[in-house]
Design an enzyme around this catalytic site. Sequence first.
Site, PDB file in Angstrom:
ATOM      1  CB  ILE A   1      -7.743  -0.595   6.397  1.00 30.22           C
ATOM      2  CG1 ILE A   1      -6.586  -0.052   5.565  1.00 30.22           C
ATOM      3  CG2 ILE A   1      -8.305  -1.866   5.760  1.00 30.22           C
ATOM      4  CD1 ILE A   1      -5.358  -0.934   5.556  1.00 30.22           C
TER       5      ILE A   1
ATOM      6  NE  ARG B   1       2.573  -6.444   6.686  1.00 30.15           N
ATOM      7  CZ  ARG B   1       2.034  -5.633   5.788  1.00 30.15           C
ATOM      8  NH1 ARG B   1       0.796  -5.860   5.354  1.00 30.15           N
ATOM      9  NH2 ARG B   1       2.721  -4.612   5.320  1.00 30.15           N
TER      10      ARG B   1
ATOM     11  CG  ASP C   1      -4.972 -10.180   0.656  1.00 24.35           C
ATOM     12  OD1 ASP C   1      -4.807 -10.803  -0.409  1.00 24.35           O
ATOM     13  OD2 ASP C   1      -4.621  -8.979   0.802  1.00 24.35           O
TER      14      ASP C   1
ATOM     15  CD  GLU D   1       2.149 -12.085   2.657  1.00 19.76           C
ATOM     16  OE1 GLU D   1       2.641 -11.197   1.924  1.00 19.76           O
ATOM     17  OE2 GLU D   1       1.117 -11.910   3.321  1.00 19.76           O
TER      18      GLU D   1
ATOM     19  CG  HIS E   1      -0.140  -9.169   0.661  1.00 19.80           C
ATOM     20  ND1 HIS E   1       0.842  -9.216   1.618  1.00 19.80           N
ATOM     21  CD2 HIS E   1      -0.778  -7.984   0.848  1.00 19.80           C
ATOM     22  CE1 HIS E   1       0.804  -8.123   2.359  1.00 19.80           C
ATOM     23  NE2 HIS E   1      -0.166  -7.353   1.899  1.00 19.80           N
TER      24      HIS E   1
END
Length: 332
Positions: free
Chosen positions: A167, A247, A271, A276, A294
């Site tokens: 990523i 995260r 994000d 969450e 997210h």
Amino acid sequence: MSLPKIVICGDIVWAHEELQEMLGSTTTIVNMDCQTRQDFLSNLSDSGKYSNVVGFYRHNSSADRIGIFDAELINALPPSCKWIAHNGAGYDQIDIAACKKRGIRVSNTPGAVDEGTATTALYLLLSSLRQFSIAERNLRSLKWKTGLIPAHDPSAMTLGILGMGGIGMHFATMANALPVKKILYYNRAPKKDAPAWAEYVSTMDELLERSDVLSVHCPLNEHTVGLVGEKQIRKLKKGSIIINTARGKVIDEAALIKALEDGHLYAAGLDVYPDEPNVNPRLMEFRNVTLLPHMGTETQESQRAMEVRALQNLKDYFQSGLGKDLVLEYRS
């Protein structure tokens, strides 16, 4: 002789045909239909529907019914279990240490999420630099440019990437095309395939001190919880930006909020969050923080690729006994 059993924990949405093509003729496929954790644990017994299972396909959606794959659940798995194919790049919902003690291998889906997550980071970068999320809210409220001040061009910014995996590399390539002024990265070791324009720095402190924008791309584990804390945030230049698509718990949220309150940070783009789907209401108060729910892998292409790759990992295991994409803790 009966076929080895696999259990599908969670959703298969895009890869039904691949499931049958890859595993339909060589395994017995059982769909998890439990609605509670206790029901799931009960069915792992010798007489249960998940007894003698060899492999699991796991999607995070299963956590709504049976919870995460913590030590309790891992230790309840039958001795026959040898592989958990997790659908996702992040695997913090699985107790890897418990799996290793049981001799259970865990794979994830690196690569499949690179483009989706990297484009999310790119949006957060541009929105944070140019105040685009503020401007959109203004426009929808018929306020036009009220309260906006001249922002920043990407070409004036040095981008620091914390964690140069798939990523991070994908995002670096996108950011370089904008272009940004300079790209630095800090990793456990230099990347052999890193392009010449990406400069490796040997310490996290150097990355922080030289960066105008810090983008977080490292996995969540016991070593990275709170990795970006008060001390690290204060090493960033005053007026810097933090982006997080990894995260939420990698960043000390209280320290981040404090740095936004006192103006040490110019902006942030998030994000992911520590709890969450709950989001700290304090974050909602900052106009200069772009918030997404997210969204990193919320594309049809990413989700299909993730499903296929997780299923491929199971197929590889059954064909060769080895399998690919072992999570980092097995490779360290």
